[in-house]
Design a protein around this motif. Structure first.
Motif, PDB file in Angstrom:
ATOM      1  N   UNK A  79       0.810  -1.000  -0.066  1.00 42.24           N
ATOM      2  CA  UNK A  79      -0.049   0.084   0.076  1.00 42.24           C
ATOM      3  C   UNK A  79       0.837   1.360  -0.017  1.00 42.24           C
ATOM      4  N   UNK A  80       2.094   1.174   0.529  1.00 38.62           N
ATOM      5  CA  UNK A  80       2.942   2.468   0.571  1.00 38.62           C
ATOM      6  C   UNK A  80       4.013   2.182  -0.430  1.00 38.62           C
ATOM      7  N   UNK A  81       4.309   1.402  -1.040  1.00 42.61           N
ATOM      8  CA  UNK A  81       5.223   1.196  -2.103  1.00 42.61           C
ATOM      9  C   UNK A  81       6.660   1.186  -1.734  1.00 42.61           C
ATOM     10  N   UNK A  82       6.609   0.453  -0.451  1.00 42.81           N
ATOM     11  CA  UNK A  82       7.969   0.304   0.398  1.00 42.81           C
ATOM     12  C   UNK A  82       8.389  -0.884   0.246  1.00 42.81           C
ATOM     13  N   UNK A  83       9.892  -0.966   0.129  1.00 43.33           N
ATOM     14  CA  UNK A  83      10.927  -2.470   0.685  1.00 43.33           C
ATOM     15  C   UNK A  83      10.811  -2.730   2.127  1.00 43.33           C
ATOM     16  N   UNK A  84       9.740  -3.605   2.433  1.00 42.02           N
ATOM     17  CA  UNK A  84       9.852  -3.955   3.976  1.00 42.02           C
ATOM     18  C   UNK A  84      10.333  -5.384   3.947  1.00 42.02           C
ATOM     19  N   UNK A  85      11.040  -5.695   4.885  1.00 43.18           N
ATOM     20  CA  UNK A  85      11.664  -7.074   4.789  1.00 43.18           C
ATOM     21  C   UNK A  85      11.569  -7.321   6.306  1.00 43.18           C
ATOM     22  N   UNK A  86      11.446  -8.949   6.417  1.00 40.03           N
ATOM     23  CA  UNK A  86      11.294  -9.930   7.603  1.00 40.03           C
ATOM     24  C   UNK A  86      11.973 -10.891   7.602  1.00 40.03           C
TER      25      UNK A  86
END
Length: 345
Positions: free
Chosen positions: A290-297
């Motif tokens: 939704x935010x267009x971000x690279x988010x990693x787990x």
């Protein structure tokens, strides 16, 4: 977020506490002189919730809860607890910090080179601000990401961070929530991603009051190596699951973290139809999309379960990487000869 204190831009603060085992709950607010605490009875609601709307409360209002007329406890979802878990909490305005890099979108996984740091020991001062001053040095060395060891508020000033009891409140000995945001902001300006180590397998023993009014947070049948296991699959677990999922989203959304490292997930027991790890990943991936971000787990998982890692990167329900604890443990045994707990054959 349904938990904690939520300031209304139009005025006032909504306070909510999930306390299904409490017979009565009151909100205790400090007066304008910063001395006496004044009680306001909370209204019970369906599902074990208690609510108070205080029209005259503002960001900076200090408060705590009173259970059954005597026990004073912190808000488990407090965003700031300057005096630790045995003191008063503070209402914050989540949108007050003015980000200098609001358009930061992160970096793809293949670009990440990590430096793990403990805020309390990384510098002589042991603060967010002092750590921030060292970021240019890390960037110059070629690191592209820093991983902060756990920041959830715990009792006392110094510790590893793995016995946190207020998961939404950055540890006050290191500085204020806005100083942590400034650190993240400065890292992004240098092209550094910021990851946070989060602990969802237990609460620390000191400052943990949940047993007194929300025992459903804890499993009636499972234990962790560090005490009562978190209840992700028995009665009351729906709200417990929501608490931790909201915590993950909170760090990513409000503090602009680029990823999370989930501590010791092998100690999380969940026999639900959808495992809490899948639920958490699915909702984090939705936020990233939704935010267009690279988010990693990232996981720490002694069980080395491949099902969490085999899907294409960014797939809802999946994780991007796992700590190589096998290498660490083998090297530790070779160097020290220790063969207990983690290091047993």
């Amino acid at each position: 977020m349904p938990f904690g204190a939520r300031w209304r831009e139009g005025g006032g603060v909504d306070f909510s506490l999930w306390a299904p085992a409490a017979e009565s709950v009151a909100l205790m607010r400090q007066d304008g002189n910063g001395t006496a605490l004044h009680p306001t009875p909370a209204h019970p609601a369906q599902g074990g919730w208690w609510h108070v709307h205080a029209s005259d409360a503002t960001p900076s209002t200090r408060y705590q809860w009173q259970i059954n007329g005597d026990l004073k406890v912190p808000d488990p979802a407090a965003r700031q607890a300057p005096d630790g878990p045995h003191g008063l909490c503070v209402v914050t305005d989540p949108g007050a910090y003015a980000w200098h890099k609001p358009g930061w979108r992160g970096r793809p996984w293949h670009e990440l080179v990590f430096y793990e740091l403990h805020v309390g020991t990384f510098t002589a001062e042991g603060t967010y601000a002092a750590a921030e001053a060292e970021l240019p040095r890390l960037a110059a060395l070629g690191f592209t990401a820093i991983e902060l060891m756990p920041l959830a508020t715990f009792a006392g000033d110094w510790g590893w961070g793995y016995d946190g009891v207020l998961p939404f409140a950055p540890h006050p000995a290191y500085g204020t929530p806005d100083e942590l945001k400034h650190l993240v902001d400065a890292a992004h300006a240098l092209g550094l991603c910021v990851f946070l180590d989060v602990v969802y397998n237990h609460f620390g023993p000191d400052g943990n009051y949940l047993h007194a009014y929300a025992p459903a947070f804890f499993s009636p049948v499972n234990e962790s190596p560090w005490g009562a296991a978190i209840n992700f699959d028995n009665d009351g677990s729906e709200m417990v699951r929501a608490f931790f999922v909201h915590n993950a989203l909170y760090w990513i959304e409000e503090f602009h973290m680029d990823g999370l490292r989930l501590d010791a997930v092998h100690a999380i027991v969940d026999e639900s139809q959808q495992h809490i790890l899948k639920d958490l990943s699915t909702q984090v991936r939705a936020l990233a999309d939704a935010t267009g971000r690279h988010v990693h787990l990232v996981l720490e998982n002694e069980k080395n379960q491949p099902q969490w890692l085999t899907a294409p990167q960014g797939t809802p329900g999946s994780y991007d990487a796992q700590w190589n604890d096998d290498f660490h443990h083998a090297l530790h045994v070779a160097l020290t000869g220790e063969s207990q707990t983690y290091y047993a054959k």
